[in-house]
Design a protein around this motif. Structure first.
Motif, mmCIF file in Angstrom:
data_model
loop_
_atom_site.group_PDB
_atom_site.id
_atom_site.type_symbol
_atom_site.label_atom_id
_atom_site.label_comp_id
_atom_site.label_asym_id
_atom_site.label_seq_id
_atom_site.Cartn_x
_atom_site.Cartn_y
_atom_site.Cartn_z
ATOM 1 N N ASP A 112 0.949 -1.285 0.051
ATOM 2 C CA ASP A 112 0.042 -0.025 -0.289
ATOM 3 C C ASP A 112 1.025 1.335 0.069
ATOM 4 O O ASP A 112 2.158 1.083 -0.190
ATOM 5 N N LEU A 113 0.227 2.280 0.195
ATOM 6 C CA LEU A 113 0.885 3.545 -0.036
ATOM 7 C C LEU A 113 2.113 3.899 1.048
ATOM 8 O O LEU A 113 3.183 4.144 1.054
ATOM 9 N N VAL A 114 1.682 3.181 2.268
ATOM 10 C CA VAL A 114 2.688 3.125 3.466
ATOM 11 C C VAL A 114 3.930 2.387 3.091
ATOM 12 O O VAL A 114 5.014 2.878 3.595
ATOM 13 N N SER A 115 3.659 1.455 2.529
ATOM 14 C CA SER A 115 4.830 0.411 2.136
ATOM 15 C C SER A 115 5.746 1.064 1.292
ATOM 16 O O SER A 115 6.998 1.103 1.542
ATOM 17 N N TRP A 116 5.229 1.811 0.044
ATOM 18 C CA TRP A 116 5.914 2.571 -0.721
ATOM 19 C C TRP A 116 6.783 3.616 -0.131
ATOM 20 O O TRP A 116 7.906 3.903 -0.434
ATOM 21 N N ASN A 117 6.020 4.424 0.645
ATOM 22 C CA ASN A 117 6.722 5.409 1.379
ATOM 23 C C ASN A 117 7.989 4.922 2.270
ATOM 24 O O ASN A 117 8.811 5.688 2.427
ATOM 25 N N ALA A 118 7.678 4.036 2.991
ATOM 26 C CA ALA A 118 8.647 3.337 3.995
ATOM 27 C C ALA A 118 10.044 2.928 3.084
ATOM 28 O O ALA A 118 11.073 3.256 3.868
ATOM 29 N N ILE A 119 9.776 2.196 2.111
ATOM 30 C CA ILE A 119 10.858 1.901 1.271
ATOM 31 C C ILE A 119 11.714 3.264 0.854
ATOM 32 O O ILE A 119 13.103 3.286 0.639
ATOM 33 N N ILE A 120 10.919 3.994 0.186
ATOM 34 C CA ILE A 120 11.488 5.386 -0.354
ATOM 35 C C ILE A 120 12.142 6.158 0.747
ATOM 36 O O ILE A 120 13.377 6.739 0.247
#
Length: 762
Positions: A439-447
């Motif tokens: 989800d969006l949180v996953s993408w933000n975390a890795i970025i």
């Protein structure tokens, strides 16, 4: 056996409760009035289960002698017990009976179905009613609102008014709650206007609902206005206001409100109020306030309460009072999973990962409920250092064992844990496992992880992948991407991100705007940064500081100081970054006395204590002005911090420019004491020796560099052309178009010579 005595039912309500109804068989009823009286009496005394059991006995007799008024009491009993099964059973009996339509009874049935979670049944009853009143509509609206069907609740509210019914305070309470749930502040304001215009504008139910709505919308001023207008506040009024202050970050206001409530003495605080004020104390890290309120809670008998005890434990943990936190938790009677989660979360966020892990182990052994997703997520937040990686992996194994590894929020927390404790590789492995469901949180975390590791290329790559697979970014995503653009001075990419922000409606978000201003500054486009700053509404201290810093770094000292003055005139309180920019500006312009005065007064006037960066700025300020000895003396009397390499390098560079050999030697010695292989110190000291004609010292220093293997780090530059970044190093011949580049350089050199330039050969 129930027997006939005097012609009334022998067994009174108290006897029924005492003896129970299990063994009653084949009863004989003769007095309808007595039966109804007994059922009503049980309901009025809140013996709802006994009333329903007695009704079962009567119904099994086959001759139902219950009237509409008694059925109303029985339906209310089902509402209280949230027993849809009994409610539907009694409703069916009503439909089979020969009772005439009764609006009061039908209103209770609508209300019962709503409270039991069966909104469709509530609608069917409502739809078949020959007559309706305001209670009918309110019961239906409340039922839909209580069960999360808020849009429909609001539609029924509109239909109610179109049907000519005027809402009362109960209607307003339900419809305002529905408005809160859909987070429509505009509609909330309209409802507030209707409440004021109605005769119920001063009724507590409506006013309390408005306070709860405004605090949920984070409109604390509007909530305060409603609260202050209440002449006789009840416990709900105080609780809603204190809770709102605490949740929205107005901790001192929450404590002051609590103090006023207690001092008035009208109401005893309940467990929810104590929970809110304990949370406020924890956020403020004010254990003394917490201890005083703890004493008050003991006085009122809330020491063992689960809700208040959870917040109390969390407060002590956040304040670092671990023993008090454990003691408070142990006093909770029969702690449930919420209590365990609260105490584990308190220790994890308080920085005691070992104690959080110990409590987690105890919970697995002794708690009545098994750990859930909130438990493991709270626990994982305590693992933020490499030394806690082993514990994090143990929890990861447990998560896989109980099947929570498929839960995306749990996986996101694991990703963050690996990013903090291990690094990019393990974090990316975790991300790769959930990529298809990320989800969006996953993408933000890795970025964000890549940004912290300065992996700019990976940031851009992940962002493009995210747009393809996930779609819409948020302000956190764009802030990270803009930060990456600033790191590599990629103006083209930054402007594409700006377009992406406008496309997704984020061009008014202050975080994104601040990121854009900072990106323009770092890319050297100070004019565009200023234009964007002037167009930004509600600029904050970060907006002002970014632009001031930009002006200072690019040598526009006067503009930076002018902007700083304007900032103060606007009532914006400067922060640490602001003063770094202002001191840098003073250094570039040569305003030594003004800079020193700012440094001396920043803590007293603005509450900003000097950091290492501020001391470095003062060293640069004095050194640039040629006050070398004064700069050296300033370093010596810092006291708070040990001088670092940056300060000594600043002084050494100034010594080279000013030809101060003695101070330069001492500065270089201090640098090499901290870092014996520092190439900058060697090179600058060589320059000082050469300027002073000390060639033997130059030769000795260069020989020392060769023996140590110290090499000057080659300078690098880069340029972005058509979305591609070309990097160049000193004496680099590896670029794929190096032939053309050298031809252009040679042509430029010839043109320079044609203009009469005479190269200086040292």
């Amino acid at each position: 056996m129930i027997k006939i005595l005097q012609p009334t039912l022998k067994y009174s309500c108290s006897h029924v409760i005492t003896r129970g109804l299990q063994n009653i068989a084949n009863p004989i009823f003769e007095n309808k009035q007595s039966i109804n009286a007994d059922l009503k009496s049980l309901c009025k005394q809140k013996h709802f289960r006994d009333a329903l059991r007695l009704y079962d006995v009567i119904e099994k007799n086959g001759d139902c002698m219950v009237d509409a008024s008694t059925f109303t009491h029985l339906i209310s009993a089902c509402s209280f017990l949230r027993s849809r099964e009994y409610g539907r059973k009694i409703h069916n009996h009503i439909l089979k009976s020969n009772l005439l339509p009764d609006m009061i009874l039908e209103n209770h049935i609508v209300n019962m179905y709503g409270k039991c979670g069966s909104t469709n049944d509530a609608w069917k009853v409502f739809d078949n009613m020959p007559e309706r009143n305001v209670v009918t509509w309110t019961s239906l609206i409340a039922g839909y609102s209580q069960n999360g069907r808020d849009i429909e609740a609001l539609k029924f509210y509109v239909q109610m008014q179109q049907s000519g019914f005027t809402p009362d305070h109960f209607t307003f309470g339900s419809v305002i709650k529905a408005c809160s749930s859909i987070a429509d502040a505009g509609l909330g304001g309209q409802l507030h206007g209707q409440v004021i215009k109605s005769e119920f504008g001063s009724h507590l139910i409506a006013q309390n609902a408005l306070i709860a709505m405004y605090t949920k919308f984070a409109l604390i001023n509007e909530a305060c206005d409603v609260f202050l207008c209440i002449k006789e506040k009840d416990l709900i009024s105080w609780s809603s206001m204190i809770s709102g202050f605490s949740k929205l970050g107005y901790e001192f206001e929450a404590l002051n409100c609590f103090k006023k409530m207690v001092s008035q003495g009208s109401y005893i605080p309940n467990e929810f109020i104590f929970g809110s004020v304990f949370s406020a104390c924890g956020s403020l890290v004010q254990p003394e306030y917490g201890r005083q309120i703890h004493a008050i809670s003991i006085k009122y008998g809330f020491e063992g309460d689960a809700f208040a005890g959870c917040s109390l434990t969390d407060m002590y943990a956040k304040c670092g009072f671990w023993y008090s936190a454990k003691t408070s938790f142990q006093l909770i009677e029969n702690p449930d999973i919420v209590s365990w989660n609260a105490v584990i979360s308190g220790f994890a966020y308080g920085g005691d990962a070992n104690q959080a892990m110990s409590l987690f182990s105890r919970m697995r052994r002794f708690a009545t409920s098994a750990p859930d997703d909130i438990t493991v997520r709270s626990l994982l937040c305590g693992f933020t250092e490499p030394c806690t990686l082993s514990q994090g992996k143990q929890v990861h194994s447990y998560i896989i064992k109980i099947g929570l590894n498929l839960d995306i929020p749990v996986s996101n927390t694991l990703l963050t844990m690996y990013a903090n404790c291990s690094g990019y590789i393990d974090a990316y492995k975790m991300f790769d496992e959930i990529r298809s469901n990320a989800d969006l949180v996953s993408w933000n975390a890795i970025i964000t992880t890549c940004m912290h590791q300065n992996l700019v290329t990976e940031v851009f790559s992940l962002f493009k992948m995210m747009l393809l697979l996930h779609g819409r970014p948020d302000y956190i995503t764009l802030s990270n991407i803009l930060g990456a653009c600033g790191k590599v001075s990629s103006l083209g990419m930054g402007e594409q991100v700006y377009c992406c922000a406008m496309k997704n409606g984020l061009d008014n978000d202050i975080m994104v705007m601040n990121g854009l201003i900072d990106m323009y500054v770092k890319c050297g486009s100070i004019e565009r940064a200023r234009m964007l700053f002037d167009c930004t509404k509600n600029t904050d201290v970060i907006s002002w500081s970014s632009l001031i810093m930009g002006y200072a770094q690019f040598g526009y000292g006067e503009e930076a100081l002018s902007l700083f003055k304007t900032m103060k005139d606007h009532g914006i309180k400067p922060n640490q970054v602001t003063f770094v920019g202002v001191l840098t500006a003073c250094s570039h312009v040569g305003l030594v006395e003004e800079g020193m005065e700012l440094f001396e007064s920043m803590e007293q006037e603005s509450g900003v204590g000097p950091t290492r960066e501020h001391f470095s700025c003062v060293v640069d300020l004095l050194a640039r002005a040629g006050r070398i000895e004064e700069a050296e003396a300033f370093i010596g009397r810092m006291g708070i911090y040990e001088p670092d390499i940056v300060m000594w390098k600043t002084l050494l560079a100034a010594c080279r420019n000013r030809g101060n050999l003695e101070v330069g030697k001492r500065a270089a010695e201090n640098i090499l004491r901290i870092d014996p292989f520092n190439s900058t110190a060697h090179v600058l000291l060589c320059g000082i020796y050469a300027s002073a004609g000390e060639w033997s010292d130059v030769a000795a220093l260069r020989s020392s560099m060769r023996e140590k293997g110290v090499r000057k780090v080659p300078g690098r530059s880069w340029i972005e052309i058509e979305d591609r970044i070309h990097v160049f190093s000193a004496e680099d011949g590896l670029h794929f178009e190096r032939g053309k580049i050298f031809e252009v350089v040679e042509e430029l050199w010839l043109q320079i010579l044609d203009y009469g330039f005479i190269p200086f050969l040292d």
